[in-house]
Design a protein around this motif. Structure first.
Motif, mmCIF file in Angstrom:
data_model
loop_
_atom_site.group_PDB
_atom_site.id
_atom_site.type_symbol
_atom_site.label_atom_id
_atom_site.label_comp_id
_atom_site.label_asym_id
_atom_site.label_seq_id
_atom_site.Cartn_x
_atom_site.Cartn_y
_atom_site.Cartn_z
ATOM 1 N N GLN A 92 0.845 -1.325 -0.048
ATOM 2 C CA GLN A 92 -0.044 -0.075 -0.167
ATOM 3 C C GLN A 92 0.749 1.331 -0.088
ATOM 4 N N LYS A 93 1.945 1.169 0.817
ATOM 5 C CA LYS A 93 2.790 2.370 0.826
ATOM 6 C C LYS A 93 4.097 2.052 1.364
ATOM 7 N N THR A 98 6.712 0.270 -4.303
ATOM 8 C CA THR A 98 5.562 -0.741 -4.060
ATOM 9 C C THR A 98 5.478 -1.712 -5.198
ATOM 10 N N GLU A 99 6.256 -1.690 -6.389
ATOM 11 C CA GLU A 99 6.031 -2.621 -7.442
ATOM 12 C C GLU A 99 6.991 -3.813 -7.099
ATOM 13 N N ASP A 118 3.875 -1.294 4.181
ATOM 14 C CA ASP A 118 2.784 -1.537 4.712
ATOM 15 C C ASP A 118 1.647 -2.020 3.653
ATOM 16 N N PHE A 119 1.088 -3.575 4.043
ATOM 17 C CA PHE A 119 0.339 -4.240 3.131
ATOM 18 C C PHE A 119 -1.257 -4.027 3.348
ATOM 19 N N GLY A 120 -1.472 -2.897 4.465
ATOM 20 C CA GLY A 120 -2.829 -2.730 4.749
ATOM 21 C C GLY A 120 -3.650 -3.913 5.360
ATOM 22 N N GLN A 121 -3.112 -5.116 5.480
ATOM 23 C CA GLN A 121 -3.948 -6.025 6.236
ATOM 24 C C GLN A 121 -2.859 -6.991 6.857
ATOM 25 N N PHE A 153 6.230 -19.640 7.316
ATOM 26 C CA PHE A 153 5.339 -18.730 7.151
ATOM 27 C C PHE A 153 5.502 -17.756 8.094
ATOM 28 N N PHE A 154 4.744 -16.457 7.959
ATOM 29 C CA PHE A 154 4.852 -15.406 8.848
ATOM 30 C C PHE A 154 3.615 -14.580 9.010
ATOM 31 N N GLY A 155 3.341 -13.843 10.247
ATOM 32 C CA GLY A 155 2.352 -13.101 10.598
ATOM 33 C C GLY A 155 2.624 -11.856 10.610
ATOM 34 N N PHE A 156 1.894 -11.030 9.604
ATOM 35 C CA PHE A 156 2.484 -9.685 9.501
ATOM 36 C C PHE A 156 1.450 -8.734 8.770
ATOM 37 N N ARG A 157 1.680 -7.333 8.923
ATOM 38 C CA ARG A 157 0.962 -6.414 8.236
ATOM 39 C C ARG A 157 2.073 -5.536 7.386
ATOM 40 N N TYR A 158 3.106 -5.507 8.577
ATOM 41 C CA TYR A 158 4.248 -4.574 7.954
ATOM 42 C C TYR A 158 5.565 -5.432 7.695
#
Length: 897
Positions: free
Chosen positions: A336-337, A431-432, A349-352, A414-419
């Motif tokens: 996302q940004k 972001t690409e 930040d993936f927003g989720q 595997f990972f738990g993350f938003r950032y």
């Protein structure tokens, strides 16, 4: 003219018949499964029809060895029955490794016959240890151990004729990823999954026909530590199931001329290490692209320098076919940004908040190193925050090989993350260059729910994503820190909500078999399943009761009597353990977690902590488990046991009143949880229930319409309020936006359910990092109340054969809608308020009936579609201000004001 009339009659009959159809045929909840380990598989189907009030009156099933149904193995003939869910195979014994085809047709109560369903298939797995010819092999690598480079094993083989079909039967000690001729086998990840390995090790079956060719072929398998020998739990615990990785590989090829060839794991394989220099569930993955063995899974690769393998003595008695859904990739999230934090960190930040891994695109020089760390939240200054991951490193380290753009994603963790925090990226990160992919068990989505309230919609979003991220082969408590264990209490409180959102029959069936496998000889249930803690970490109330609650919940959701029967001995062993260890009919010994993470004010010295006596809780849950034993015994025809448990239950409830309640019904703990459990589990006589509900309401009001419950009280709180006539109070709690409440985390920006009500405080500070997950589904159990009460969808009989739709509008919600795919088809409920006007739209699936409650409709002119209710002929009754109508299948539109 006569011939024309005859033709028209035939056309009319055909048209009528076409209105009845069989759709969604499944075998053991799956579409065309490979590798079934069940010797009496069960078949299900859904009826669809264009008219109302359709019921099945008969069916015919045929099972054949060929798709043309010429070589019939079993046929039922026309069976007079309305059963369309989990119809058991009753034919001759099925052969290991063989493929079968089946189809079904039905008749309805209008005299119509459907066409045959499309031909479906199922293929048997290897049913006995003797069905295997492969041997276990282990990499012949010196120094192979935990946290060392991931082994590669390979071999080449020749197929002398054109291939008709080929099946790969495979499992591992550790994780595996298989390839044939340079192509990945299947789309499952983290295989063979996590079970109680020494007792139950799953194998997978793949159709690899398209991957093979006549002549020389190559196969290669990557192995990883995974749950088998990698670090789990705490204190650097490792090698829980074994210290050596291994592979069991059996490729069965059938040629077009009918002859067969088998390629197995044996001493002809070779081993080496590759670019994954370290991988672990808690650690993450380190990948050095300079060490890639280009072409190692293809023919012609020069493996002269590779080591041999060791043929091991590993047994096959613990091998079981895979039943639960595999872990697969799902949604992809674009960045996302990109944030530059006050500390100067580069954060994406993936927003989720999700569980899975990143995909990295990067160009640079050989030896450049990119390090990626994962986090759920930023701190109040906006910096990257990982204290709550505890000892989990949760990092990716990628070393470039150079020479153009490189694309990488992890495979053995595997990972738990938003950032994510990115360090060492050569050039400018955009972001690409990076994305995230969600990874979870492939459970079909079955439920949807929405309202006119944006915060409630976000809460539902958070519930679903809490389930997604924590249903990674086992129901984990949190997917990011050094834990990720199958906590039993968390799973049982969420099971009913889980069964609305997704099809979890296979998921829980697989896991509950491990609950039974890891159950101790005296009947105690461990805190976590698979049990990687200790023998003494068992028998806590509300956690061990998973053994009774989930089987009964799955029976209610899916009507699965077989699953209930399979789990019954395990249920009985736990309930009998409590009986043996109770004193004077009181379950008041041993360690119990109690109402875990209940409300405590920020200043814990003000006397308002909602502390509930742990043995009071234990007595309530014991009573519930005994009641579920009565229910199960009755369903399974064990009447003597049902009667014995009924006598036991009376003693338990009498002891509860003597020990924990005054004659007027005041409980020794005056908390919300105490009154909720006493009411939910029917611990109080009828004459004391109303006052108990009043005390509960008074407590809620005393706390300013806030809840104070923890893990064991929260799932039942709103249900009890509604059951006792206080749905308005339940809405007050649901819609509360300040701490502690369900919407407080939503207002704080949560995208999943938090472990604690105050994981992040209003001032931006965090709860204790020792236990503060931001992705933890337990408090998402409120979803069950939202679906059952707001939109009113409930099962009135197991498997939704009979349905209740009884919406209870409230709060400031002006409209709500839900749809649930039941074993019989989709049921939906959608209502809307506009001033005094109220509309309700419902859909009832074929082969079911429903009671639909029209809230506040008594005394009003009710229209169904275009007909006054009294003229529809629907059976109806008035209770208070509501009207209840009895309906068959179909779509209905009610309106009144």
């Amino acid at each position: 003219m006569t011939r024309l009339l005859f033709f028209l009659c035939l056309l009319a009959t055909a048209t009528q018949a076409q209105k009845l159809a069989v759709t969604t045929p499944t075998c053991e909840y799956q579409h065309n499964p490979l590798g079934l380990g069940i010797t009496t598989p069960r078949f299900s189907w859904v009826l669809t029809a264009t008219r109302r009030n359709v019921l099945q009156t008969g069916y015919e099933l045929v099972v054949s060895r060929d798709a043309g149904f010429r070589n019939v193995v079993w046929k039922t003939g026309r069976v007079k029955s309305d059963q369309s869910v989990l119809v058991s195979y009753r034919g001759p014994a099925l052969t290991a490794g063989e493929k079968y085809y089946w189809r079904v047709r039905v008749w309805d109560n209008g005299g119509n016959a459907s066409a045959w369903s499309t031909a479906q298939s199922f293929e048997m797995g290897l049913l006995q240890p003797g069905d295997w010819t492969a041997a276990w092999i282990e990499p012949g690598l010196p120094g192979d151990a935990v946290n060392k480079p991931a082994p590669l094993v390979r071999r080449e083989f020749t197929l002398g004729k054109p291939v008709a079909t080929a099946r790969l039967y495979i499992t591992a000690h550790g994780l595996y990823e298989a390839h044939i001729n340079g192509q990945r086998v299947g789309d499952a990840y983290l295989t063979p999954g996590w079970t109680s390995y020494n007792k139950r090790l799953q194998y997978q079956v793949y159709d690899v026909t398209p991957l093979l060719k006549t002549g020389v072929n190559a196969t290669g398998v990557l192995l990883g530590d995974g749950w088998y020998r990698g670090n789990l739990a705490w204190a650097d615990t490792k090698n829980i199931y074994g210290s050596t990785l291994g592979l069991l590989y059996e490729l069965r090829v059938t040629y077009t001329d009918g002859t067969r060839q088998v390629i197995t794991s044996d001493k002809q394989w070779k081993s080496n290490t590759g670019p994954i220099v370290r991988a672990g569930i808690y650690y993450g993955e380190a990948y050095d692209a300079r060490l890639e063995k280009t072409g190692w899974t293809k023919t012609g690769y020069a493996d002269a320098g590779w080591q041999g393998v060791k043929v091991a003595e590993g047994g096959k008695d613990n091998l079981v076919a895979t039943y639960g859904p595999p872990v697969r990739k799902h949604e992809t999230f674009r960045a996302q940004k990109i944030i530059h934090t006050p500390k100067g960190e580069t954060v994406v930040d993936f927003g989720q908040n999700l569980v899975g891994w990143i995909t990295l695109k990067v160009s640079g020089k050989a030896g450049d190193r990119v390090t990626i760390r994962h986090a759920e939240v930023l701190d109040r200054e906006g910096n990257f925050y990982t204290d709550n991951l505890r000892a989990a490193q949760a990092e990716v380290v990628y070393t470039l090989k150079g020479g153009g753009q490189e694309v990488y994603e992890p495979r053995l963790s595997f990972f738990g993350f938003r950032y994510i925090k990115v360090e060492g990226y050569p050039g400018t990160l955009t972001t690409e260059n990076i994305s995230a992919t969600a990874l979870y068990s492939d459970m079909p989505s079955t439920g949807s729910f929405s309202t006119s309230h944006p915060l409630i919609n976000q809460l539902q979003h958070n519930i679903r994503w809490g389930q997604n991220g924590n249903f990674v082969d086992v129901p984990t408590d949190c997917p990011q820190r050094d834990e990720r264990l199958g906590w039993t209490g968390d799973a049982q409180v969420f099971a009913r909500t889980a069964a609305f959102n997704r099809q979890v029959a296979g998921f829980f069936n697989k896991w509950m078999h491990d609950v039974a496998a890891d159950q101790q000889a005296d009947g105690r249930i461990p805190f976590v399943i698979p049990n990687v803690l200790g023998q003494n970490d068992a028998a806590s109330t509300g956690w061990a009761d998973v053994v009774t609650i989930i089987p009964w919940t799955m029976f209610q959701a899916y009507g699965d009597t077989t699953f209930l029967r399979q789990q019954y001995p395990s249920m009985k062993a736990w309930v009998d353990y409590m009986e043996r260890n109770s004193q004077h009919d009181l379950w008041n010994t041993g360690f119990h977690f109690g109402d875990w993470l209940f409300y405590r004010p920020f200043d814990d010295n003000d006397g308002t902590s909602a502390v509930t006596d742990k043995y009071l809780i234990a007595q309530c849950f014991r009573a519930n488990s005994v009641q579920l034993m009565i229910n199960a015994a009755t369903i399974l025809g064990r009447q003597d046991e049902a009667q014995a448990y009924s006598s036991q239950l009376k003693k338990i409830k009498d002891a509860f009143l003597r020990e924990y309640a005054t004659p007027s019904g005041r409980l020794v703990s005056g908390t919300q949880t105490a009154y909720v459990l006493a009411l939910q589990f029917d611990m109080l006589p009828e004459n004391l229930r109303a006052q108990a509900a009043d005390r509960l309401v008074a407590n809620v009001r005393q706390y300013g319409n806030h809840l104070t419950t923890g893990f064991l009280g929260t799932p039942y709180l709103c249900h009890v309020l509604s059951q006792t006539g206080h749905t308005d109070v339940a809405y007050d709690l649901l819609l509360q936006e300040t701490y502690p409440s369900w919407l407080y985390p939503v207002k704080m920006g949560a995208t999943t359910i938090w472990e604690r009500w105050d994981g992040q405080r209003p001032d931006g500070t965090f709860q204790t990092p020792g236990m503060n997950s931001f992705n933890h589904y337990a408090y998402g159990a409120i979803g069950d109340w939202m679906y059952r009460r707001i939109t009113g969808i409930r099962n009135a009989a197991p498997g939704y054969k009979h349905i209740t739709i009884a919406p209870e509008p409230g709060g400031n919600i002006q409209q709500a809608a839900a749809e649930l795919v039941t074993p019989h088809g989709s049921v939906s409920s959608a209502w809307k308020k506009a001033g005094a006007a109220f509309t309700l739209d419902v859909t009832i699936p074929a082969n079911t009936t429903a009671e639909v409650v029209l809230p506040g409709a008594a005394g009003k002119k009710v229209i169904e579609t275009r007909t006054a209710l009294e003229q529809t002929g629907f059976a109806q009754k008035t209770t208070g201000s509501d009207i209840t109508v009895t309906l068959g299948s179909g779509t209905y539109h009610f309106q009144y004001e």
